[in-house]
Write an enzyme that holds these catalytic residues in place. Structure first.
Site, short mmCIF file in Angstrom:
data_model
loop_
_atom_site.label_atom_id
_atom_site.label_comp_id
_atom_site.label_asym_id
_atom_site.label_seq_id
_atom_site.Cartn_x
_atom_site.Cartn_y
_atom_site.Cartn_z
N HIS A 1 0.56 -0.77 -0.12
CA HIS A 1 0.25 -0.45 0.12
C HIS A 1 1.10 1.12 0.10
O HIS A 1 0.90 2.47 -0.61
CB HIS A 1 -0.84 0.22 1.17
CG HIS A 1 -1.92 1.12 1.20
ND1 HIS A 1 -2.96 1.42 1.43
CD2 HIS A 1 -1.57 2.73 1.63
CE1 HIS A 1 -3.42 2.37 1.93
NE2 HIS A 1 -2.17 3.32 2.05
N GLU A 2 2.13 1.67 0.87
CA GLU A 2 2.70 2.00 1.42
C GLU A 2 3.61 2.39 -0.49
O GLU A 2 3.87 3.80 -0.57
CB GLU A 2 3.81 2.50 2.21
CG GLU A 2 3.01 1.97 3.34
CD GLU A 2 2.05 3.52 3.83
OE1 GLU A 2 2.10 4.33 3.12
OE2 GLU A 2 0.92 3.27 4.64
ZN ZN Z 1 -2.56 4.85 2.25
#
Ligand code: ZN
Length: 253
Positions: free
Chosen positions: A59-60
């Site tokens: 996600h990051e």
């Molecule tokens: Zn985020």
């Protein structure tokens, strides 16, 4: 200075660090598994929570690679028990760029959920919690929750940033931040109440309380920077007769 973060390794040049308290979470989850099902429980619980955090890193990385595409440097990705955080060197104040950088995080979770959907749809009706199928099933749920939870407009979470970016196409940056932070506070209070009285989760309530304060802190930081910028712009205009461009430091959840 004593640092609470431990450097793990680099992914495509981005430093991955883990906060020391993260190991408390691992230990707690492992202990829970141990009391429930001994060694099997410990093994699958620790493996599952580690897999969750691999998704958090992805996600990051979604945020980071999109930011990098716009020429923004990423200093590190930090993992904490409450989630991950990508720290950017500087971010140009362009609502469209901020919007796409922010959307890229939850988008990764929805892509992962879509990939996990097929194996889950072909599983037998009853699946054992501590098994490979159990792990895949929990990963699907975790990615859906991560994707949806991050879209709730609570500033400074992704949803709040998306709202700010949308507002910033219409209003000045500071005003857009103020509106997003105010909307975020309302949602954070609703979140606290839902966690306490509906889901019976003190930890969830604490998380929303933390977000409530983080939103206010970031609004104040933007306000302070805006005042500083105005001051420097005035000074420089006096000397050079034109306003300078100054990038801002930004951190995204
Ligand atoms: Zn985020």
């Amino acid at each position: 200075m004593l640092s609470w973060s431990i450097k793990l390794f680099r992914i495509a040049g981005i430093r991955l660090e883990v906060h020391a308290t993260f190991f408390l979470l691992l230990a707690y989850v492992g202990w829970e598994g141990w009391t429930e099902a001994g060694g099997t429980g410990l093994f699958w619980r620790v493996l599952t929570i580690s897999a969750f955090f691999v998704c958090v890193v992805l996600h990051e990385l979604g945020h980071s690679f999109t930011a990098r595409g716009y020429g923004v440097g990423i200093s590190r990705i930090l993992l904490m028990p409450i989630g991950g955080m990508a720290e950017f060197d500087s971010l140009p104040r362009a609502p469209r760029k901020e919007l796409l950088i922010t959307l890229a995080g939850p988008a990764v979770n929805f892509v992962l959920a879509a990939l996990l959907w097929w194996p889950v749809a072909h599983m037998p009706d009853t699946i054992y919690f501590y098994s490979f199928n159990g792990l895949i099933y929990q990963l699907l749920i975790a990615n859906l929750v991560m994707g949806v939870f991050n879209l709730v407009p609570v500033f400074p979470m992704d949803g709040g940033r998306i709202l700010r970016a949308l507002l910033a196409t219409r209003y000045p940056y500071l005003k857009a931040t103020k509106i997003a932070a105010t909307v975020g506070k309302v949602f954070a209070v609703i979140g606290i109440l839902v966690m306490l009285f509906w889901l019976d989760s003190v930890l969830g309530a604490l998380l929303f309380t933390f977000i409530l304060f983080a939103g206010e802190a970031e609004y104040r930081a933007v306000k302070r920077r805006e005042a500083e910028d105005a001051h420097w712009r005035q000074m420089l205009e006096r000397f050079y007769g034109r306003p300078p461009d100054r990038p801002i430091i930004n951190v995204t959840e």
